[in-house]
Scaffold this motif. Structure first.
Motif, short mmCIF file in Angstrom:
data_model
loop_
_atom_site.label_atom_id
_atom_site.label_comp_id
_atom_site.label_asym_id
_atom_site.label_seq_id
_atom_site.Cartn_x
_atom_site.Cartn_y
_atom_site.Cartn_z
N MET A 84 26.52 -2.98 -7.04
CA MET A 84 27.47 -2.40 -6.11
C MET A 84 26.83 -1.31 -5.26
SD MET A 84 30.71 -2.07 -8.65
CE MET A 84 32.13 -3.06 -8.32
N ALA A 85 25.65 -0.87 -5.64
CA ALA A 85 24.98 0.20 -4.90
C ALA A 85 24.59 -0.25 -3.50
CB ALA A 85 23.74 0.68 -5.66
N ASP A 86 24.29 -1.53 -3.35
CA ASP A 86 23.88 -2.06 -2.05
C ASP A 86 24.48 -3.46 -1.92
OD1 ASP A 86 22.60 -3.17 0.17
OD2 ASP A 86 20.71 -2.16 -0.27
N ASN A 87 25.14 -3.71 -0.83
CA ASN A 87 25.79 -5.01 -0.63
C ASN A 87 24.82 -6.19 -0.71
OD1 ASN A 87 28.15 -3.64 -0.32
ND2 ASN A 87 28.33 -3.96 1.87
N ALA A 88 23.57 -5.96 -0.39
CA ALA A 88 22.58 -7.03 -0.42
C ALA A 88 22.24 -7.47 -1.85
CB ALA A 88 21.31 -6.60 0.30
N ASN A 89 22.47 -6.61 -2.82
CA ASN A 89 22.11 -6.93 -4.21
C ASN A 89 22.76 -8.22 -4.70
OD1 ASN A 89 20.49 -4.69 -4.38
ND2 ASN A 89 22.01 -3.44 -5.44
N TYR A 90 24.02 -8.40 -4.40
CA TYR A 90 24.69 -9.62 -4.85
C TYR A 90 24.02 -10.85 -4.28
CZ TYR A 90 27.86 -13.50 -5.21
OH TYR A 90 28.37 -14.75 -5.45
N PHE A 91 23.72 -10.81 -3.01
CA PHE A 91 23.14 -11.99 -2.35
C PHE A 91 21.71 -12.26 -2.82
CE2 PHE A 91 26.54 -10.47 0.40
CZ PHE A 91 27.34 -11.60 0.40
N ILE A 92 21.01 -11.22 -3.22
CA ILE A 92 19.68 -11.40 -3.80
C ILE A 92 19.79 -12.09 -5.15
CG2 ILE A 92 17.70 -10.17 -4.79
CD1 ILE A 92 18.19 -8.03 -2.55
N LEU A 93 20.78 -11.70 -5.95
CA LEU A 93 20.96 -12.26 -7.29
C LEU A 93 21.69 -13.60 -7.29
CD1 LEU A 93 21.94 -9.03 -9.24
CD2 LEU A 93 19.75 -10.23 -9.28
N GLU A 94 22.41 -13.89 -6.23
CA GLU A 94 23.23 -15.11 -6.20
C GLU A 94 22.41 -16.37 -6.46
OE1 GLU A 94 26.41 -17.42 -3.35
OE2 GLU A 94 24.78 -16.29 -2.44
N SER A 95 21.24 -16.47 -5.86
CA SER A 95 20.42 -17.69 -6.02
C SER A 95 19.95 -17.87 -7.46
CB SER A 95 19.22 -17.64 -5.08
OG SER A 95 18.38 -16.56 -5.42
N GLN A 96 19.99 -16.80 -8.24
CA GLN A 96 19.59 -16.89 -9.65
C GLN A 96 20.78 -17.14 -10.57
OE1 GLN A 96 17.50 -13.24 -10.33
NE2 GLN A 96 15.93 -13.71 -8.82
N HIS A 97 21.99 -17.24 -9.98
CA HIS A 97 23.22 -17.52 -10.73
C HIS A 97 23.49 -16.48 -11.81
CE1 HIS A 97 22.97 -21.33 -8.66
NE2 HIS A 97 21.77 -21.53 -9.19
N THR A 98 23.17 -15.23 -11.52
CA THR A 98 23.28 -14.16 -12.49
C THR A 98 24.70 -13.97 -13.01
OG1 THR A 98 21.44 -13.06 -11.38
CG2 THR A 98 22.72 -11.74 -12.91
N LEU A 99 25.66 -13.81 -12.11
CA LEU A 99 27.05 -13.60 -12.55
C LEU A 99 27.62 -14.82 -13.24
CD1 LEU A 99 28.66 -11.47 -9.68
CD2 LEU A 99 27.86 -10.73 -11.92
N SER A 100 27.22 -15.99 -12.81
CA SER A 100 27.68 -17.22 -13.48
C SER A 100 27.20 -17.26 -14.92
CB SER A 100 27.17 -18.45 -12.74
OG SER A 100 27.66 -18.48 -11.43
N VAL B 104 32.84 -8.46 -4.98
CA VAL B 104 32.28 -9.52 -4.14
C VAL B 104 33.34 -10.05 -3.17
CG1 VAL B 104 31.32 -11.87 -4.15
CG2 VAL B 104 30.50 -10.18 -5.80
N VAL B 105 34.54 -10.25 -3.67
CA VAL B 105 35.61 -10.81 -2.83
C VAL B 105 36.15 -9.76 -1.85
CG1 VAL B 105 37.97 -11.72 -2.88
CG2 VAL B 105 36.26 -12.58 -4.49
N PHE B 106 36.49 -8.60 -2.35
CA PHE B 106 37.18 -7.61 -1.52
C PHE B 106 36.24 -6.80 -0.63
CE2 PHE B 106 40.21 -7.61 -5.32
CZ PHE B 106 40.97 -8.63 -4.79
N SER B 107 35.09 -6.42 -1.16
CA SER B 107 34.18 -5.57 -0.38
C SER B 107 33.17 -6.36 0.43
CB SER B 107 33.43 -4.60 -1.31
OG SER B 107 34.35 -3.74 -1.95
N LEU B 108 32.66 -7.44 -0.16
CA LEU B 108 31.67 -8.24 0.57
C LEU B 108 32.33 -9.35 1.39
CD1 LEU B 108 28.91 -8.64 -2.19
CD2 LEU B 108 29.13 -6.88 -0.42
N ASN B 109 33.64 -9.55 1.16
CA ASN B 109 34.39 -10.57 1.87
C ASN B 109 33.72 -11.94 1.73
OD1 ASN B 109 36.69 -11.27 3.26
ND2 ASN B 109 35.75 -11.04 5.27
N TYR B 110 33.38 -12.26 0.48
CA TYR B 110 32.65 -13.49 0.17
C TYR B 110 33.38 -14.22 -0.95
CZ TYR B 110 28.70 -16.50 -1.03
OH TYR B 110 27.89 -17.58 -1.28
#
Length: 139
Positions: free
Chosen positions: A1-17, A40-46
């Motif tokens: 949550m510190a940087d919006n890009a963090n989620y998208f960096i981790l997404e390809s690794q399926h970390t949250l899944s 992810v939904v509310f702040s990143l609008n994704y």
């Protein structure tokens, strides 16, 4: 949550899944996990489809009622946030899972001792299914 890009960096690794598989056994992190999805939904609008599929699997296995309640409340927030989630939930299989959960809870509620324990899950399931049906013209 510190940087919006963090989620998208981790997404390809399926970390949250991958985390979703473990959280039913870890009550101390369940709320934080769903708060991350809300971020992810509310702040990143994704729309995190992979994570929603994992939540669907988590609900299907339903090993932790407390985790199921938290998950249902989060999913309900998503449907109230944007109606697109009604379509997303259909696509990732969450609607079918929720209907199956309602059948399961209906069977459990025949036992008065279970009725008290599962009331939150039943209410959340009913509210989610209502959200799906509302505004659909019955379809």
């Amino acid at each position: 949550m510190a940087d919006n890009a963090n989620y998208f960096i981790l997404e390809s690794q399926h970390t949250l899944s991958q985390f979703a598989e473990k959280i039913p056994k870890l009550p101390e992190v369940q709320t934080k996990y769903f708060e991350m999805l809300e971020f992810v939904v509310f702040s990143l609008n994704y729309i995190p489809c992979k994570e929603l599929i994992s939540v669907s699997i988590l609900l299907k296995s339903s090993t932790s009622f407390q985790c199921s309640i938290i998950a249902m409340k989060t999913l309900l927030k998503f449907t109230r946030h944007d109606y697109i989630f009604k379509d997303v939930f259909r696509e990732v299989g969450l609607l079918e899972v929720m209907v199956n959960l309602l059948h399961k809870y209906a069977a459990l509620l025949k036992d008065p001792t279970q009725a008290l324990n599962d009331q939150g899950s039943v209410c959340s399931s009913i509210l989610l299914i209502h959200a799906f049906l509302a505004g659909n013209g019955g379809g």
